[in-house]
Design a protein around this motif. Structure first.
Motif, PDB file in Angstrom:
ATOM      1  N   UNK A   1      18.531   1.646  29.002  1.00 30.92           N
ATOM      2  CA  UNK A   1      18.788   0.328  28.438  1.00 30.92           C
ATOM      3  C   UNK A   1      17.872   0.015  27.254  1.00 30.92           C
ATOM      4  N   UNK A   2      16.814   0.809  27.069  1.00 37.57           N
ATOM      5  CA  UNK A   2      15.933   0.624  25.917  1.00 37.57           C
ATOM      6  C   UNK A   2      16.620   0.983  24.603  1.00 37.57           C
ATOM      7  N   UNK A   3      17.550   1.927  24.641  1.00 45.72           N
ATOM      8  CA  UNK A   3      18.147   2.441  23.409  1.00 45.72           C
ATOM      9  C   UNK A   3      18.822   1.336  22.594  1.00 45.72           C
TER      10      UNK A   3
ATOM     11  N   UNK B   1      24.671   5.030  24.606  1.00 45.32           N
ATOM     12  CA  UNK B   1      24.140   3.688  24.340  1.00 45.32           C
ATOM     13  C   UNK B   1      23.878   3.473  22.851  1.00 45.32           C
ATOM     14  N   UNK B   2      23.668   4.558  22.120  1.00 50.24           N
ATOM     15  CA  UNK B   2      23.398   4.455  20.679  1.00 50.24           C
ATOM     16  C   UNK B   2      24.678   4.254  19.875  1.00 50.24           C
ATOM     17  N   UNK B   3      25.771   4.888  20.300  1.00 49.05           N
ATOM     18  CA  UNK B   3      27.040   4.789  19.580  1.00 49.05           C
ATOM     19  C   UNK B   3      27.696   3.468  19.976  1.00 49.05           C
ATOM     20  N   UNK B   4      27.946   2.571  19.013  1.00 44.71           N
ATOM     21  CA  UNK B   4      28.420   1.224  19.358  1.00 44.71           C
ATOM     22  C   UNK B   4      29.678   1.176  20.214  1.00 44.71           C
ATOM     23  N   UNK B   5      30.621   2.076  20.026  1.00 46.95           N
ATOM     24  CA  UNK B   5      31.894   1.974  20.739  1.00 46.95           C
ATOM     25  C   UNK B   5      31.964   2.823  22.013  1.00 46.95           C
TER      26      UNK B   5
ATOM     27  N   UNK C   1      15.381  -5.191  33.096  1.00 52.16           N
ATOM     28  CA  UNK C   1      15.744  -3.854  32.707  1.00 52.16           C
ATOM     29  C   UNK C   1      15.294  -2.909  33.823  1.00 52.16           C
ATOM     30  N   UNK C   2      16.259  -2.210  34.403  1.00 52.47           N
ATOM     31  CA  UNK C   2      15.950  -1.316  35.516  1.00 52.47           C
ATOM     32  C   UNK C   2      16.187   0.148  35.198  1.00 52.47           C
ATOM     33  N   UNK C   3      16.720   0.433  34.022  1.00 51.13           N
ATOM     34  CA  UNK C   3      17.037   1.811  33.641  1.00 51.13           C
ATOM     35  C   UNK C   3      16.472   2.045  32.235  1.00 51.13           C
ATOM     36  N   UNK C   4      15.699   3.107  32.035  1.00 49.49           N
ATOM     37  CA  UNK C   4      15.120   3.339  30.715  1.00 49.49           C
ATOM     38  C   UNK C   4      16.170   3.528  29.618  1.00 49.49           C
TER      39      UNK C   4
ATOM     40  N   UNK D   1      11.821   9.935  28.285  1.00 51.52           N
ATOM     41  CA  UNK D   1      11.389   8.841  27.415  1.00 51.52           C
ATOM     42  C   UNK D   1      11.349   9.296  25.962  1.00 51.52           C
ATOM     43  N   UNK D   2      10.852  10.505  25.735  1.00 46.16           N
ATOM     44  CA  UNK D   2      10.828  11.056  24.367  1.00 46.16           C
ATOM     45  C   UNK D   2      12.223  11.199  23.794  1.00 46.16           C
ATOM     46  N   UNK D   3      13.167  11.687  24.618  1.00 47.69           N
ATOM     47  CA  UNK D   3      14.557  11.807  24.167  1.00 47.69           C
ATOM     48  C   UNK D   3      15.127  10.441  23.805  1.00 47.69           C
ATOM     49  N   UNK D   4      14.894   9.447  24.651  1.00 52.30           N
ATOM     50  CA  UNK D   4      15.440   8.105  24.410  1.00 52.30           C
ATOM     51  C   UNK D   4      14.857   7.473  23.149  1.00 52.30           C
TER      52      UNK D   4
END
Length: 161
Positions: free
Chosen positions: A6-8, A144-148, A1-4, A93-96
């Protein structure tokens, strides 16, 4: 994982019992949508697989069918461990984290607004962020949160099945 960002999808998967079960099943075997539906319920499979795909957590291939039947895609988890190598400020980070763990009307309204911009033809993350007065990382997190929806380069795209 190179981009924060990608945590979402990863956090969304682990915050949902059914999505987490899909990942656990795919860590053990190759499985089709119908096989996953039998275990976790059909209503969770599509979005679960989209989130796992966006998080680069699964791979797919075509299963050879029995004679006279159609081929089906089957899926398997790519990884069983996480290695993170990124740096970001606490605000991003807080937003994510908020995007990943918040379920509510406010998040849905923001997601709908981002999607509406995309449907109008504005796919630029920077332009959308500027329009809503938020950071580009926030817009990427929403996508990243919205599946489509997903992030491709400096823009947003609608995912197909």
């Amino acid at each position: 994982m190179n981009d924060p960002v990608e945590l979402v999808p990863l956090f969304v998967v682990f915050n949902n019992t059914q999505y987490k079960k899909i990942l656990e099943l795919l860590n053990k075997n190759w499985m089709t949508c119908s096989e996953l539906s039998d275990v976790v319920g059909a209503e969770f499979v599509r979005d679960g697989l989209l989130l796992l795909r966006k998080g680069n957590l699964i791979e797919e291939k075509w299963r050879m069918p029995e004679p006279g039947k159609k081929p089906e895609k089957e899926y398997r988890a790519n990884y069983s461990k996480v290695r993170a190598n990124f740096q970001c400020n606490f605000s991003d980070l807080g937003d994510l984290l908020a995007i990943a763990f918040t379920n509510g009307d406010d998040l849905k309204m923001k997601g709908d607004s981002v999607e509406a911009e995309l449907l109008k033809g504005n796919s630029s993350i920077i332009d959308i962020a500027r329009k809503f007065g938020v950071s580009p990382v926030f817009i990427k997190g929403i996508a990243k949160r919205i599946p489509h929806l997903d992030v491709k380069g400096q823009g947003l795209v609608v995912l197909d099945e």
